[in-house]
Write a protein that holds these residues in place. Structure first.
Motif: not given
Ligand code: ADP
Ligand code: MG
Ligand code: ZN
Length: 494
Positions: A69-76, A112-113, A123-124, A190-192
């Motif tokens: 989930i973190g990776l899909a949301l471009h997180c560290d 998430l764009d 959205v950061p 986010l749900r998608d």
């Protein structure tokens, strides 16, 4: 309608905290099953009941899901982090603390764009962390399951210890009048994303995706205002309405010189408004400390890299591809994303309908029906395959446009499949030449003036006659065929 006006005077800040129940087979720290709807307290053990001496072990799959989930949301992704105890008493929390993450979350600093009216809003994301769910309290004897008026309460610990991922946004600023739409679009996107990752069934109505909506207002140039936190909003539509209602309430209060109290609020589906919950004026001291019974989590960077490379295509990318394939314009695509029908349009085309027809149904009559019923288009009681069947019947000349709408309404009303509705309501197009000819002759006899005009060259006057035939056949004739028949009878060509 004060929302738009309020946001000319005030700037909104929103923040979303989303809890996702992971679809792991077993709980977060024990081997208990996680199935929804089982007999109360049949899925428990000493660990999730918090019995003395029991020791938790982390569910590896939940760590993997949270990282994905973190990776899909471009997180560290942290290379080392720990769980923390959040201490508080609540009857449905058997350990008297929740195992969560505090100052060492697994994933941080992403985004998430989301697409709102054809433009992209970033959205950061502040953090994505793992924690466990609590049990469920059932209040018995009062009205509608509320604690108020209840004679006693029962606790079901089946849900206690189910892995939860919490996704917290940073404050989202600068959205202006789009604030409510951005909040809704974010949760939808986010749900998608979560659905694409196959980490959860993301059913808002069953509570596997729950959202807390933070809202504040400030006058331009001033610091952010005090936020309120509307808890457990459980549909996309409610996310949007919760923001709107808080903006309107806070703006009225601020204008009258009032002060916003930092508090949680409850959203009421029936009125679309919020009411106060618990005050957050004094920060609760949860006495967080690192969980001594669990080893730290140190994901191997090589493994994280593998997970990243194996991520599925982002829904926004898949959507773009789809839009290209269906030959849709950007405007159409934006309208479909907004109405939440893009996937439905795709599924309808996959069931055999041409893209244009699928689009027209989902953006037209079905979008209106969903709106009127106050639900999302995807919640309507019609499947893409059924829509495709209606399209097929229209193309074959078995239904007119008007009849098709009646058939769809019948399906929506639970009367069965399109074919069931046609049979039960007798909605098939009149193809019987004899019956049609009789109706045409009756129309000519009833309106000789119109007939004369058409004969005299005013072809447009045929409209009145077509109308009569359609009325006579209760809308079950094909209007185009009727027109041809009439002109033929009157010896006029188009
Ligand atoms: P808490 O545990 O009190 O709910 P969190 O840090 O978990 O606090 O979440 C707070 C949420 O509120 C975050 O999404 C954050 O971005 C958002 N937020 C913070 N300040 C504001 C503000 N002034 N207006 C609106 N939202 C805010
Ligand atoms: Mg919170
Ligand atoms: Zn257990």
């Amino acid at each position: 309608m004060s929302y738009e006006k309020d946001l000319e005077e005030f700037e909104p800040v929103i923040g979303l905290e989303t809890h996702v129940e992971l679809g792991t087979a077993s709980k977060m720290f024990c081997g208990c099953a996680t199935e929804f709807g089982a007999e109360p307290n049949t899925q428990t053990c000493p660990v999730c009941l918090g019995l003395p001496g029991s020791l938790p072990v982390v569910n590896a799959k939940s760590i993997e899901s949270a990282i994905r989930i973190g990776l899909a949301l471009h997180c560290d992704i942290a290379t080392w982090c720990r769980f923390a105890r959040k201490n508080y008493f609540y009857p449905d929390m058997p350990k008297n603390f929740q195992t969560s993450q505090y100052d060492e979350p697994l994933c941080t600093d992403g985004y998430l764009d989301v697409d709102v009216d054809g433009s992209v809003v970033r959205v950061p994301i502040e953090r994505v962390h793992l924690e466990e769910d609590t049990g469920k309290t059932l209040h018995v004897g009062g009205a509608t399951g509320r604690i108020h008026g209840a004679t006693h309460s029962l606790v079901d610990y089946n849900r206690a210890g189910i892995p939860l991922v919490e996704i917290v946004t940073k404050p989202v600023v600068g959205t202006g009048v789009k604030a409510a739409a951005v909040a809704k679009a974010y949760v939808a996107e986010l749900r998608d994303v979560l659905r694409g990752l196959e980490v959860s069934d993301v059913r808002m109505e069953q509570g596997s995706l729950r959202c807390d909506v933070n809202t504040s207002l400030n006058r331009p140039g001033e610091p952010w205002g005090t936020r309120t936190e509307t808890k457990n909003v459980n549909s996309l539509r409610s996310v949007e309405r919760a923001v709107r209602s808080e903006v309107e309430r806070q703006a009225a209060l601020l204008r009258s010189g009032g002060r916003i109290t930092q508090e949680t609020r409850h959203f009421h589906e029936d009125t679309g408004t919020t009411s106060p919950g618990r005050s957050k004026e004094e920060a609760t001291d949860y006495r967080y400390f690192p969980e001594p019974d669990l080893v730290p989590v140190a994901p191997d960077p090589a493994w994280v890299k593998e997970l990243k490379e194996a991520l599925p295509e982002a829904p926004s990318v898949a959507r773009k591809r789809l839009v290209g394939r269906l030959g849709l314009s950007d405007l159409d695509a934006a309208a479909m994303v907004n109405a939440g029908v893009l996937d439905l349009v795709l599924a309808t085309t996959q069931a055999g309908a041409p893209a244009a027809e699928a689009r027209n149904w989902w953006l037209g009559h079905l979008a209106q029906s969903a709106n009127a019923a106050g639900v999302e288009a995807g919640e309507l009681a019609i499947t893409p395959a059924q829509v495709a069947r209606v399209v097929e019947l229209v193309a074959a000349g078995d239904l007119t446009a008007g009849l098709a709408k009646q058939v769809v309404d019948g399906v929506l009303a639970g009367e069965g499949s399109p074919d069931d509705v046609i049979a039960a309501r007798g909605l098939a197009v009149v193809k019987d030449e004899g019956a049609l000819t009789a109706a045409v002759e009756a129309a000519l006899a009833a309106d000789p003036d119109a007939a004369e005009k058409v004969r005299g060259g005013k072809v447009a006057a045929v409209g009145a006659l077509v109308g009569r035939v359609m009325k006579e056949t209760r809308g079950q004739a094909d209007a185009a065929a009727v027109r041809v028949l009439l002109l033929d009878k009157l010896g006029v060509s188009d």
